[in-house]
Scaffold this motif. Structure first.
Motif, PDB file in Angstrom:
ATOM      1  N   ARG A 166      -1.288 -27.069   5.706  1.00 29.08           N
ATOM      2  CA  ARG A 166      -1.511 -26.123   4.615  1.00 29.08           C
ATOM      3  C   ARG A 166      -1.458 -24.685   5.122  1.00 29.08           C
ATOM      4  O   ARG A 166      -0.916 -23.797   4.461  1.00 29.08           O
ATOM      5  CB  ARG A 166      -2.854 -26.404   3.946  1.00 29.08           C
ATOM      6  N   LEU A 167      -2.026 -24.469   6.295  1.00 22.29           N
ATOM      7  CA  LEU A 167      -1.954 -23.147   6.920  1.00 22.29           C
ATOM      8  C   LEU A 167      -0.500 -22.774   7.206  1.00 22.29           C
ATOM      9  O   LEU A 167      -0.063 -21.654   6.913  1.00 22.29           O
ATOM     10  CB  LEU A 167      -2.779 -23.166   8.204  1.00 22.29           C
ATOM     11  N   ARG A 168       0.253 -23.713   7.782  1.00 19.95           N
ATOM     12  CA  ARG A 168       1.660 -23.454   8.107  1.00 19.95           C
ATOM     13  C   ARG A 168       2.466 -23.122   6.847  1.00 19.95           C
ATOM     14  O   ARG A 168       3.375 -22.288   6.881  1.00 19.95           O
ATOM     15  CB  ARG A 168       2.273 -24.658   8.815  1.00 19.95           C
ATOM     16  N   ALA A 169       2.127 -23.796   5.738  1.00 20.24           N
ATOM     17  CA  ALA A 169       2.864 -23.561   4.492  1.00 20.24           C
ATOM     18  C   ALA A 169       2.675 -22.145   3.979  1.00 20.24           C
ATOM     19  O   ALA A 169       3.501 -21.643   3.220  1.00 20.24           O
ATOM     20  CB  ALA A 169       2.423 -24.573   3.435  1.00 20.24           C
ATOM     21  N   ARG A 170       1.587 -21.481   4.386  1.00 16.84           N
ATOM     22  CA  ARG A 170       1.306 -20.124   3.919  1.00 16.84           C
ATOM     23  C   ARG A 170       1.705 -19.071   4.944  1.00 16.84           C
ATOM     24  O   ARG A 170       1.493 -17.876   4.714  1.00 16.84           O
ATOM     25  CB  ARG A 170      -0.176 -20.001   3.580  1.00 16.84           C
ATOM     26  N   SER A 171       2.269 -19.489   6.066  1.00 15.69           N
ATOM     27  CA  SER A 171       2.650 -18.554   7.115  1.00 15.69           C
ATOM     28  C   SER A 171       4.052 -17.996   6.870  1.00 15.69           C
ATOM     29  O   SER A 171       5.012 -18.747   6.675  1.00 15.69           O
ATOM     30  CB  SER A 171       2.614 -19.258   8.481  1.00 15.69           C
ATOM     31  N   VAL A 172       4.177 -16.675   6.890  1.00 13.50           N
ATOM     32  CA  VAL A 172       5.478 -16.034   6.725  1.00 13.50           C
ATOM     33  C   VAL A 172       6.365 -16.306   7.935  1.00 13.50           C
ATOM     34  O   VAL A 172       7.579 -16.521   7.801  1.00 13.50           O
ATOM     35  CB  VAL A 172       5.293 -14.512   6.514  1.00 13.50           C
ATOM     36  N   PHE A 250      -9.811 -20.475   3.817  1.00 14.93           N
ATOM     37  CA  PHE A 250      -9.632 -20.549   5.268  1.00 14.93           C
ATOM     38  C   PHE A 250      -8.151 -20.582   5.638  1.00 14.93           C
ATOM     39  O   PHE A 250      -7.720 -19.895   6.570  1.00 14.93           O
ATOM     40  CB  PHE A 250     -10.332 -21.788   5.819  1.00 14.93           C
ATOM     41  N   ALA A 251      -7.355 -21.370   4.915  1.00 19.18           N
ATOM     42  CA  ALA A 251      -5.931 -21.482   5.241  1.00 19.18           C
ATOM     43  C   ALA A 251      -5.230 -20.136   5.068  1.00 19.18           C
ATOM     44  O   ALA A 251      -4.410 -19.736   5.902  1.00 19.18           O
ATOM     45  CB  ALA A 251      -5.265 -22.549   4.378  1.00 19.18           C
ATOM     46  N   GLY A 252      -5.554 -19.418   3.984  1.00 18.18           N
ATOM     47  CA  GLY A 252      -4.923 -18.125   3.754  1.00 18.18           C
ATOM     48  C   GLY A 252      -5.289 -17.108   4.814  1.00 18.18           C
ATOM     49  O   GLY A 252      -4.434 -16.394   5.341  1.00 18.18           O
ATOM     50  N   ALA A 253      -6.590 -17.029   5.152  1.00 18.92           N
ATOM     51  CA  ALA A 253      -7.037 -16.058   6.147  1.00 18.92           C
ATOM     52  C   ALA A 253      -6.454 -16.357   7.516  1.00 18.92           C
ATOM     53  O   ALA A 253      -6.012 -15.453   8.240  1.00 18.92           O
ATOM     54  CB  ALA A 253      -8.566 -16.041   6.207  1.00 18.92           C
ATOM     55  N   MET A 254      -6.428 -17.627   7.886  1.00 18.13           N
ATOM     56  CA  MET A 254      -5.911 -17.988   9.203  1.00 18.13           C
ATOM     57  C   MET A 254      -4.389 -17.830   9.269  1.00 18.13           C
ATOM     58  O   MET A 254      -3.844 -17.461  10.306  1.00 18.13           O
ATOM     59  CB  MET A 254      -6.322 -19.420   9.553  1.00 18.13           C
ATOM     60  N   ALA A 255      -3.696 -18.095   8.170  1.00 13.13           N
ATOM     61  CA  ALA A 255      -2.248 -17.896   8.146  1.00 13.13           C
ATOM     62  C   ALA A 255      -1.903 -16.425   8.346  1.00 13.13           C
ATOM     63  O   ALA A 255      -0.960 -16.082   9.078  1.00 13.13           O
ATOM     64  CB  ALA A 255      -1.657 -18.412   6.833  1.00 13.13           C
ATOM     65  N   THR A 256      -2.663 -15.523   7.705  1.00 10.72           N
ATOM     66  CA  THR A 256      -2.432 -14.092   7.871  1.00 10.72           C
ATOM     67  C   THR A 256      -2.653 -13.669   9.311  1.00 10.72           C
ATOM     68  O   THR A 256      -1.857 -12.916   9.890  1.00 10.72           O
ATOM     69  CB  THR A 256      -3.362 -13.291   6.937  1.00 10.72           C
ATOM     70  N   ALA A 257      -3.740 -14.166   9.923  1.00  9.22           N
ATOM     71  CA  ALA A 257      -4.029 -13.824  11.317  1.00  9.22           C
ATOM     72  C   ALA A 257      -2.969 -14.402  12.258  1.00  9.22           C
ATOM     73  O   ALA A 257      -2.573 -13.762  13.234  1.00  9.22           O
ATOM     74  CB  ALA A 257      -5.411 -14.334  11.700  1.00  9.22           C
ATOM     75  N   LEU A 258      -2.496 -15.605  11.953  1.00  5.48           N
ATOM     76  CA  LEU A 258      -1.469 -16.224  12.794  1.00  5.48           C
ATOM     77  C   LEU A 258      -0.163 -15.440  12.701  1.00  5.48           C
ATOM     78  O   LEU A 258       0.521 -15.225  13.708  1.00  5.48           O
ATOM     79  CB  LEU A 258      -1.254 -17.673  12.354  1.00  5.48           C
ATOM     80  N   ASP A 259       0.196 -14.982  11.491  1.00  5.76           N
ATOM     81  CA  ASP A 259       1.408 -14.169  11.330  1.00  5.76           C
ATOM     82  C   ASP A 259       1.298 -12.860  12.109  1.00  5.76           C
ATOM     83  O   ASP A 259       2.263 -12.417  12.747  1.00  5.76           O
ATOM     84  CB  ASP A 259       1.638 -13.863   9.848  1.00  5.76           C
TER      85      ASP A 259
END
Length: 428
Positions: A166-172, A250-259
């Protein structure tokens, strides 16, 4: 294989024991008895950990035997340590192997870490269950398998993989084509292409011209990414969709930080080094002190730099929302929207709030940039472990709880010359 089956049967009994102890802990009010139950539960969890290691060792032994059989002459399997060229060029399958000869999964954006699952218990449900208690047998089993006496909780591997998907799906970055490397340990080595090999035509018996490629060894070192979400106890107890809401938060916040780390990370503060700060990538500037975009020529210059470096066609361009809107506002002399050249229009333009808009370019301190390239050569190493912890003290004055989640990741580039940064883009 029979040994693995026996160990898995033992695991069922161990989970039942841990679950029983957890149920008793939730109702016990005597401090001394509760302390004894916690001690026994911790011991049961250690037995579960040892059992997991035994299962892994048994599966590795069975896998080694299958690998030796599969790689005998006459079969079409890929020998350990070899690569059929599909890993980075096509993303269809991974021929990566670790130091033990075990396969390493490398996933494209369309592949899932957790497979196709319809799990009744989600990551957010477990956060709620940790505070208010399990509502069903599935949540009880999940908690029994991962709870410790200090308020921590290691999310079961299948649920962790589902959350990471789910996190990966939100990662740019992953939408741009970045590949995910599964890490089953805290470090993983890989080879990187720094300069390409050269090939020349030669006459019979003539010496082959020396033009060797340059490789370097880079190391994935799992770094910790943590996210926090405060919430009221009443919200956890009364909201029917709190599990889905927590997971999305959590998924959205972590995806933003990962990007932010994957594209713009500078390696400081235990953060990964992203594409922008990777040594050896191509660079094009808007000018000594930066400039506003007036057309598409600077992007074409960045594409030329990639072509001159023999890079594959770019899979995406990533920029700040401010830059995306500035490009959309470009107009011709008659005030009509400016049509992008085909070379530019066929490359997806993606934006993320992770992109900084306060970069320095000469005297400019409000610049941004566009990162363009073949993002299949951007590799995101992810551990499949995920831990959450609930705190009731930091926000007790407001009647709130604090949920913190940790996962571990690192970033590497397989070929720096596959990327170019266009810097010094000022607002109009």
């Amino acid at each position: 294989m029979n040994n693995t089956i026996a160990l898995k049967r033992d695991r069922v009994s161990l989970i039942d024991d841990a679950r029983s102890l957890l149920a008793q802990m939730q109702t016990e009010r005597d401090a001394a008895k509760l302390a004894d139950l916690e001690r026994r539960h911790d011991a049961a969890m250690r037995e579960l950990d040892l059992n997991a290691l035994d299962i892994e060792a048994a599966q590795m032994a069975a896998g080694d035997a299958e690998s030796r059989a599969a790689n005998r002459p006459g079969c079409d399997a890929i020998a350990p340590g070899s690569d059929d060229g599909s890993t980075l060029l096509q993303g269809k399958r991974s021929a990566w192997v670790d130091q033990r000869g075990q396969p390493v999964r490398v996933l494209t954006r369309s592949e899932r870490m957790g497979g196709n699952r319809n799990e009744a218990v989600g990551f957010g449900d477990l956060v709620r269950a940790k505070v208010t208690g399990p509502r069903n047998e599935a949540e009880t089993r999940a908690l029994a398998a991962g709870t410790d006496s200090a308020g921590g909780f290691t999310v079961p591997a299948p649920l962790a993989a589902d959350f990471i998907d789910r996190l990966r799906a939100r990662s740019v970055a992953i939408a741009a084509g970045a590949q995910t490397v599964e890490m089953d340990s805290s470090t993983l080595s890989m080879a990187r292409i720094d300069t390409d090999p050269g090939c020349d035509w030669r006459a019979e018996n003539a010496a082959i011209a020396e033009n060797d490629p340059t490789f370097s060894r880079v190391l994935f070192e799992a770094k910790t990414l943590a996210g926090r979400v405060p919430m009221s106890r009443e919200l956890l107890e009364d909201s029917t969709n709190i599990g889905a809401a927590l997971e999305a938060a959590f998924a959205g916040a972590m995806a933003t930080a990962l990007d932010r780390a994957a594209i713009y990370g500078d390696g400081t503060g235990n953060s990964p080094t992203g594409v922008w700060h990777t040594s050896g990538i191509n660079a094009v500037s808007m000018g000594t002190n930066g400039a506003a975009l007036a057309g598409y020529d600077p992007i074409l210059d960045a594409m030329l730099a990639l072509k001159n470096a023999n890079a594959a066609d770019p899979t995406a361009m990533i920029c700040a929302p401010r830059t995306e809107i500035a490009l959309a506002k470009l107009k011709d002399a008659d005030g009509n929207p400016l049509r992008a050249p085909d070379l530019v229009s066929r490359v997806p333009l993606l934006s993320t709030t992770s992109a900084p808009i306060d970069e320095t370019e000469g005297t400019a301190t409000n610049a941004s940039s566009i990162v363009i390239g073949d993002f299949r050569d951007l590799l995101i190493g992810l551990r499949t472990s995920l831990e959450i912890r609930i705190f009731d003290q930091p926000l007790a004055g407001n009647g709130q709880l604090l949920a913190i989640a940790w996962l571990r990741a690192d970033i590497q580039t397989a070929r720096p010359k596959s990327f170019c940064k266009l810097t010094g883009i000022k607002p109009a």
